[in-house]
Design a protein around this motif. Structure first.
Motif, PDB file in Angstrom:
ATOM      1  N   MET A 112       0.788  -1.207  -0.216  1.00 44.40           N
ATOM      2  CA  MET A 112      -0.040  -0.166   0.030  1.00 44.40           C
ATOM      3  C   MET A 112       0.414   1.272   0.394  1.00 44.40           C
ATOM      4  O   MET A 112       1.409   1.781   1.335  1.00 44.40           O
ATOM      5  CB  MET A 112      -0.815  -0.045   1.190  1.00 44.40           C
ATOM      6  N   PRO A 113       1.461   1.799  -1.766  1.00 43.50           N
ATOM      7  CA  PRO A 113       2.561   2.820  -1.469  1.00 43.50           C
ATOM      8  C   PRO A 113       2.237   4.041  -0.872  1.00 43.50           C
ATOM      9  O   PRO A 113       2.816   4.824   0.313  1.00 43.50           O
ATOM     10  CB  PRO A 113       2.795   3.117  -2.630  1.00 43.50           C
ATOM     11  N   TYR A 114       0.439   4.263  -1.141  1.00 46.77           N
ATOM     12  CA  TYR A 114       0.027   5.544  -0.737  1.00 46.77           C
ATOM     13  C   TYR A 114      -0.411   5.703   1.058  1.00 46.77           C
ATOM     14  O   TYR A 114      -1.251   6.416   1.730  1.00 46.77           O
ATOM     15  CB  TYR A 114      -1.471   6.312  -1.261  1.00 46.77           C
ATOM     16  N   SER A 115      -0.547   4.428   1.984  1.00 43.65           N
ATOM     17  CA  SER A 115      -0.317   4.214   3.199  1.00 43.65           C
ATOM     18  C   SER A 115       0.788   5.146   4.269  1.00 43.65           C
ATOM     19  O   SER A 115       0.208   5.624   4.852  1.00 43.65           O
ATOM     20  CB  SER A 115      -0.272   2.754   3.767  1.00 43.65           C
ATOM     21  N   LEU A 116       2.031   5.732   3.411  1.00 43.33           N
ATOM     22  CA  LEU A 116       2.908   5.715   3.907  1.00 43.33           C
ATOM     23  C   LEU A 116       2.049   8.137   4.083  1.00 43.33           C
ATOM     24  O   LEU A 116       2.042   8.334   5.536  1.00 43.33           O
ATOM     25  CB  LEU A 116       3.306   6.950   2.777  1.00 43.33           C
ATOM     26  N   PRO A 117       1.282   8.720   3.120  1.00 45.43           N
ATOM     27  CA  PRO A 117       0.825   9.722   4.011  1.00 45.43           C
ATOM     28  C   PRO A 117      -0.406   9.732   4.698  1.00 45.43           C
ATOM     29  O   PRO A 117      -0.151  10.187   5.498  1.00 45.43           O
ATOM     30  CB  PRO A 117       0.049  10.284   2.657  1.00 45.43           C
ATOM     31  N   LEU A 118      -0.718   8.427   4.537  1.00 43.19           N
ATOM     32  CA  LEU A 118      -2.004   8.374   5.181  1.00 43.19           C
ATOM     33  C   LEU A 118      -1.797   8.229   6.869  1.00 43.19           C
ATOM     34  O   LEU A 118      -2.377   8.630   7.623  1.00 43.19           O
ATOM     35  CB  LEU A 118      -2.759   6.859   5.218  1.00 43.19           C
ATOM     36  N   GLY A 119      -0.262   7.418   7.205  1.00 43.16           N
ATOM     37  CA  GLY A 119       0.120   7.426   8.374  1.00 43.16           C
ATOM     38  C   GLY A 119       0.747   8.417   9.067  1.00 43.16           C
ATOM     39  O   GLY A 119       0.159   8.722  10.073  1.00 43.16           O
ATOM     40  N   MET A 120       1.107   9.226   7.900  1.00 43.02           N
ATOM     41  CA  MET A 120       1.214  10.948   8.940  1.00 43.02           C
ATOM     42  C   MET A 120       0.561  11.768   8.641  1.00 43.02           C
ATOM     43  O   MET A 120      -0.022  12.669   9.792  1.00 43.02           O
ATOM     44  CB  MET A 120       2.232  11.314   7.105  1.00 43.02           C
ATOM     45  N   GLY A 121      -1.158  11.277   8.226  1.00 41.58           N
ATOM     46  CA  GLY A 121      -1.973  11.839   8.684  1.00 41.58           C
ATOM     47  C   GLY A 121      -2.522  11.887   9.792  1.00 41.58           C
ATOM     48  O   GLY A 121      -3.528  12.472  10.232  1.00 41.58           O
TER      49      GLY A 121
ATOM     50  N   THR B 236      -1.220  11.192  12.706  1.00 37.49           N
ATOM     51  CA  THR B 236       0.241  11.660  13.555  1.00 37.49           C
ATOM     52  C   THR B 236      -0.333  13.155  13.426  1.00 37.49           C
ATOM     53  O   THR B 236      -0.993  13.760  14.329  1.00 37.49           O
ATOM     54  CB  THR B 236       1.471  12.050  12.973  1.00 37.49           C
ATOM     55  N   LEU B 237      -1.102  13.692  12.390  1.00 41.98           N
ATOM     56  CA  LEU B 237      -1.142  15.102  12.219  1.00 41.98           C
ATOM     57  C   LEU B 237      -2.648  15.093  13.088  1.00 41.98           C
ATOM     58  O   LEU B 237      -2.457  15.763  13.898  1.00 41.98           O
ATOM     59  CB  LEU B 237      -1.788  15.215  11.274  1.00 41.98           C
TER      60      LEU B 237
ATOM     61  N   ALA C   9      -0.255  22.275  18.113  1.00 44.88           N
ATOM     62  CA  ALA C   9      -0.915  22.563  17.199  1.00 44.88           C
ATOM     63  C   ALA C   9       0.384  23.182  15.988  1.00 44.88           C
ATOM     64  O   ALA C   9       0.059  22.560  14.496  1.00 44.88           O
ATOM     65  CB  ALA C   9      -1.887  22.853  16.707  1.00 44.88           C
ATOM     66  N   TRP C  10       0.758  23.795  16.129  1.00 44.06           N
ATOM     67  CA  TRP C  10       1.849  24.036  14.508  1.00 44.06           C
ATOM     68  C   TRP C  10       2.891  23.356  14.618  1.00 44.06           C
ATOM     69  O   TRP C  10       3.064  22.725  13.410  1.00 44.06           O
ATOM     70  CB  TRP C  10       2.787  25.040  15.832  1.00 44.06           C
ATOM     71  N   PHE C  11       2.906  22.085  15.455  1.00 45.00           N
ATOM     72  CA  PHE C  11       3.854  20.768  14.978  1.00 45.00           C
ATOM     73  C   PHE C  11       2.942  19.962  13.621  1.00 45.00           C
ATOM     74  O   PHE C  11       3.669  19.231  13.145  1.00 45.00           O
ATOM     75  CB  PHE C  11       4.037  19.456  15.627  1.00 45.00           C
ATOM     76  N   SER C  12       1.760  20.405  13.450  1.00 42.62           N
ATOM     77  CA  SER C  12       1.223  19.679  12.464  1.00 42.62           C
ATOM     78  C   SER C  12       1.169  20.404  11.263  1.00 42.62           C
ATOM     79  O   SER C  12       1.283  19.723   9.681  1.00 42.62           O
ATOM     80  CB  SER C  12      -1.166  19.900  12.744  1.00 42.62           C
ATOM     81  N   LEU C  13       1.805  21.511  11.460  1.00 46.22           N
ATOM     82  CA  LEU C  13       2.391  21.943   9.535  1.00 46.22           C
ATOM     83  C   LEU C  13       3.443  21.479   9.327  1.00 46.22           C
ATOM     84  O   LEU C  13       3.701  20.786   8.054  1.00 46.22           O
ATOM     85  CB  LEU C  13       2.701  23.666   9.958  1.00 46.22           C
ATOM     86  N   PHE C  14       4.198  20.527  10.280  1.00 50.15           N
ATOM     87  CA  PHE C  14       5.240  19.826   9.591  1.00 50.15           C
ATOM     88  C   PHE C  14       4.912  18.370   9.109  1.00 50.15           C
ATOM     89  O   PHE C  14       5.243  17.647   8.171  1.00 50.15           O
ATOM     90  CB  PHE C  14       6.280  18.958  11.489  1.00 50.15           C
ATOM     91  N   ALA C  15       4.040  17.832   9.809  1.00 48.65           N
ATOM     92  CA  ALA C  15       2.266  17.127   9.241  1.00 48.65           C
ATOM     93  C   ALA C  15       2.312  16.867   8.038  1.00 48.65           C
ATOM     94  O   ALA C  15       2.181  16.383   6.796  1.00 48.65           O
ATOM     95  CB  ALA C  15       1.698  16.512  10.306  1.00 48.65           C
TER      96      ALA C  15
END
Length: 244
Positions: A90-99, A101-102, A182-188
């Motif tokens: 599932m290559p697009y699970s990568l942005p999902l995982g970061m989501g 964390t966000l 919440a500012w750290f969500s920008l990194f996400a």
């Protein structure tokens, strides 16, 4: 932005004939940078334990339960997710995982109770569990004939992130309060964009990579030898993190 999404980009171009033996440095750099972002944000939760304990009047037992929740979803779930994605990449699970964390960081910034912090820890941990198995696979895919170098560069990103996270927490969250998490969500968000490109590259190269891995599965080793090797590696990792 349009240029980065073109088929001429090394992040999205289809594999050439010798692509499986070529080290794709832009992909390794992207996944290492994403590892930095992921582990930096993961370390924020642990870094602000004193702030949470005082602000929410938590006991040490509750802090321990937060750690248990985070470690369970962030570490113990990784093998299960890795097993599943080995069979169904599932290559697009990568942005999902970061989501995940966000969402966890946003929830943490507004958490006003022990239960809310537990939920935040669970989301942040899930982000780590989804990210690490697939990102490690991508690093191996992009390694070509240099898997040791690729894995080392991938790990450097994570180690730097773990070191930077507590420093940023001290500079941003401690003086400004829990809400500034919440500012750290920008990194996400940055991570989601980068990992979307990495996922696209992975989807183009995954089929050929898995054919090669299947052809060389085990490298002549028996299941018992593989099992003992993994057990020794697991024991070494356990001892490392135990004394850390």
């Amino acid at each position: 932005m349009e240029k980065s999404l073109s088929t001429d980009s090394p992040l999205v171009a289809p594999p050439a004939t010798d692509a499986l033996n070529t080290t794709t440095y832009p992909v390794i750099a992207a996944i290492s940078f994403s590892h930095l972002l992921n582990d930096m944000m993961q370390s924020v939760l642990l870094a602000i334990y004193p702030l949470l304990k005082l602000g929410l009047n938590l006991s040490f037992t509750q802090i321990g339960l937060i750690t248990l929740t985070y470690q369970f979803t962030g570490s113990l779930l990784q093998p299960l997710i890795g097993l599943y994605t080995d069979r169904r990449p599932m290559p697009y699970s990568l942005p999902l995982g970061m989501g995940f964390t966000l969402l966890g960081l946003l929830s943490l910034s507004q958490a006003g109770s022990f239960g809310a912090v537990l939920l935040s820890a669970m989301l942040i941990g899930m982000g780590s569990s989804v990210f690490h198995p697939e990102s490690s696979r991508v690093a191996r895919m992009a390694a070509g004939s240099q898997p040791g170098l690729a894995q080392s560069l991938f790990q450097i990103g994570g180690n730097l992130g773990s070191a930077i996270g507590p420093l940023l927490a001290a500079l941003i969250i401690v003086p400004q309060g829990q809400g500034s998490a919440a500012w750290f969500s920008l990194f996400a968000l940055v991570g989601v964009v980068v990992l979307s490109l990495v996922g696209r590259w992975s989807s183009h190269h995954g089929a050929n990579f898995h054919k090669r891995m299947k052809a060389h599965a085990g490298n002549g080793l028996s299941r018992r030898q593989i099992g003992w090797s993994l057990a020794i590696l697991g024991l070494l990792m356990f001892s490392k993190f135990f004394y850390m």
